[in-house]
Design a protein around this motif. Sequence first.
Motif, short mmCIF file in Angstrom:
data_model
loop_
_atom_site.label_atom_id
_atom_site.label_comp_id
_atom_site.label_asym_id
_atom_site.label_seq_id
_atom_site.Cartn_x
_atom_site.Cartn_y
_atom_site.Cartn_z
N LEU A 241 0.84 -1.20 0.00
CA LEU A 241 0.00 0.00 0.00
C LEU A 241 0.87 1.25 0.00
O LEU A 241 0.55 2.25 -0.67
N THR A 242 1.97 1.21 0.73
CA THR A 242 2.89 2.35 0.77
C THR A 242 3.41 2.71 -0.61
O THR A 242 3.38 3.88 -1.03
N PHE A 243 3.87 1.70 -1.35
CA PHE A 243 4.40 1.95 -2.69
C PHE A 243 3.32 2.49 -3.63
O PHE A 243 3.58 3.40 -4.42
N ALA A 244 2.12 1.94 -3.53
CA ALA A 244 1.03 2.40 -4.39
C ALA A 244 0.68 3.86 -4.10
O ALA A 244 0.48 4.67 -5.03
N LEU A 245 0.61 4.23 -2.82
CA LEU A 245 0.28 5.61 -2.45
C LEU A 245 1.35 6.58 -2.94
O LEU A 245 1.04 7.68 -3.44
N LYS A 246 2.62 6.18 -2.84
CA LYS A 246 3.70 7.07 -3.26
C LYS A 246 3.73 7.25 -4.77
O LYS A 246 4.11 8.31 -5.28
N ALA A 247 3.31 6.23 -5.48
CA ALA A 247 3.24 6.35 -6.94
C ALA A 247 2.14 7.31 -7.38
O ALA A 247 2.19 7.86 -8.49
N LEU A 248 1.15 7.54 -6.52
CA LEU A 248 0.00 8.37 -6.87
C LEU A 248 0.11 9.80 -6.36
O LEU A 248 -0.82 10.59 -6.52
N LEU A 249 1.23 10.17 -5.76
CA LEU A 249 1.38 11.51 -5.18
C LEU A 249 1.32 12.60 -6.24
O LEU A 249 1.84 12.46 -7.35
N THR A 250 0.66 13.71 -5.88
CA THR A 250 0.59 14.89 -6.74
C THR A 250 0.70 16.15 -5.87
O THR A 250 0.57 16.08 -4.65
N ASP A 251 0.91 17.27 -6.49
CA ASP A 251 0.98 18.55 -5.78
C ASP A 251 -0.44 19.10 -5.63
O ASP A 251 -0.88 19.98 -6.36
N SER A 252 -1.17 18.55 -4.68
CA SER A 252 -2.57 18.94 -4.45
C SER A 252 -2.94 18.58 -3.02
O SER A 252 -2.16 17.95 -2.30
N THR A 253 -4.12 18.98 -2.61
CA THR A 253 -4.60 18.62 -1.27
C THR A 253 -4.70 17.11 -1.14
O THR A 253 -4.30 16.53 -0.11
N LEU A 254 -5.25 16.47 -2.17
CA LEU A 254 -5.33 15.02 -2.15
C LEU A 254 -3.94 14.40 -2.10
O LEU A 254 -3.70 13.42 -1.39
N GLY A 255 -3.00 15.01 -2.83
CA GLY A 255 -1.62 14.51 -2.82
C GLY A 255 -0.99 14.59 -1.45
O GLY A 255 -0.27 13.68 -1.02
N MET A 256 -1.27 15.67 -0.72
CA MET A 256 -0.75 15.81 0.64
C MET A 256 -1.36 14.77 1.58
O MET A 256 -0.67 14.22 2.44
N ILE A 257 -2.65 14.49 1.38
CA ILE A 257 -3.30 13.46 2.20
C ILE A 257 -2.68 12.10 1.91
O ILE A 257 -2.37 11.32 2.83
N LEU A 258 -2.46 11.81 0.62
CA LEU A 258 -1.84 10.53 0.25
C LEU A 258 -0.41 10.45 0.77
O LEU A 258 0.04 9.38 1.19
N ALA A 259 0.31 11.58 0.74
CA ALA A 259 1.69 11.59 1.23
C ALA A 259 1.74 11.29 2.72
O ALA A 259 2.60 10.53 3.18
N MET A 260 0.84 11.86 3.49
CA MET A 260 0.83 11.61 4.93
C MET A 260 0.41 10.17 5.22
O MET A 260 0.97 9.52 6.11
N ALA A 261 -0.56 9.67 4.44
CA ALA A 261 -0.96 8.27 4.61
C ALA A 261 0.19 7.33 4.26
O ALA A 261 0.44 6.34 4.95
N ALA A 262 0.92 7.66 3.20
CA ALA A 262 2.06 6.84 2.79
C ALA A 262 3.15 6.88 3.86
O ALA A 262 3.82 5.88 4.11
N THR A 263 3.34 8.05 4.49
CA THR A 263 4.33 8.18 5.56
C THR A 263 4.00 7.26 6.72
O THR A 263 4.88 6.56 7.25
N CYS A 264 2.75 7.25 7.12
CA CYS A 264 2.33 6.38 8.23
C CYS A 264 2.47 4.91 7.84
O CYS A 264 2.94 4.09 8.65
#
Length: 423
Positions: free
Chosen positions: A304-327
């Motif tokens: 799940l971590t790798f999938a979330l990091k592949a989907l990161l973008t410079d947006s609010t959703l991207g920040m949410i995904l980045a924090m989720a990927a960090t956890c």
Amino acid sequence: MKTKNRTFDYKWVILIVCFLMEFICLGFCSSNAGLYFVPITEALDIPRSLYSFGTSIRYIVQVVVALFFGSLTYRFGIKKLVCTGLCALVLSVTIRAFATKFYHLYVAYALLGLGIVFVGGTMAGTIVRRWFHHDIGKYTGIVMSANGIGGAIAAQIVSPIINNGETFGYRKAYLLSALLTLAISIVIMIFLKDRPSDTPDSPKKTKKAPRGTLWNGFDYSTIKRKPYFYLTAAMVFLTGISLQSIGSITIAHMTDVGLTPSFIATTTTVSSLVLTVSKFMVGYTYDKRGLRFTLLICHSVTMLTFALKALLTDSTLGMILAMAATCCSSLALPLETVMIPLLSNDLFGSTSYNEVLGVFMAMNSLGLCLGSPLGNLYFDKFGTYIPCFWFFCVLMLVVAIGFQLVISVAYKDKEALTKKETA
């Protein structure tokens, strides 16, 4: 009415000693390398690629030393090796403080590799196994959680010193770390003991060993004839390659997609805090649910971590995904620390624990050595890390399936041996 005199169990002192080992080794001497990266390369005018080779030297040393970990432990004992490792860590940090050439840093990283093997997770897992014969996962997790705590505290202490506006401000941070390491090393050596004086190396044989409990297992000559030993080593190697990408290319990837430096710094702090809890939880889950379930959870979270990091973008959703990927990544990283000692004991037993652990740590270090160069080599050629994350996601799926097959075969051997010993 007479009451029984309760004597203090020294194993709790050992638990604190092991915690301090990981706190200083992985917290102040190893973690937060990214904070020093730019200041050192700019102050010494060293190309980043040339500086990064020091990390490869560190892992190469870890591979070589880990292969002899079992024989060195038997020959010299734990306390002498820990003393050697602590001296290596103090020298490593001190050399980094006074380094003026890139090859000075290479010597420092070689010493760091030596110190991590003799003071880091490999040694801590060995010491915990000697002093605790039940709930091994929980106590291993407690000790390993010192990594996250040490890293979080170290970041808050050294970051202001490094970024105080002085060109060589990082040297003061290193010197402070060296002094703290020396002070804690003295405490460790005063209280550390090789083994319990009134406790056998392994528990009495039982008909069925509960989860999180030691069992005798196979001698090393027998283990070397088992194909699933080599398959396990290969999967530990592949896990190392995958996990290295989490730490080495994630921050660069976040920067590439446009996330702000302040947000990235926040994810780093969150990562250390979550890592502290996750290592304890992984150990606790192992004790309660066993190796198969714990590995399945860790591997699923890693994918799940790798999938979330592949989907990161410079947006609010991207920040949410980045924090989720960090956890999620903090829940995945125990695969290279907590789980390797538990894996060694659970699949192959106590008799050859040191030899098996040494091999697995060597394979993990080799994977860590190769993971970052492979990811950055792809980036240099194609200008993106995204396909790397998808590749590692698929690779982790293969590893997860492989481990489940290995556990099935290994547990059949374990059951057959236990029946033979108790017959």
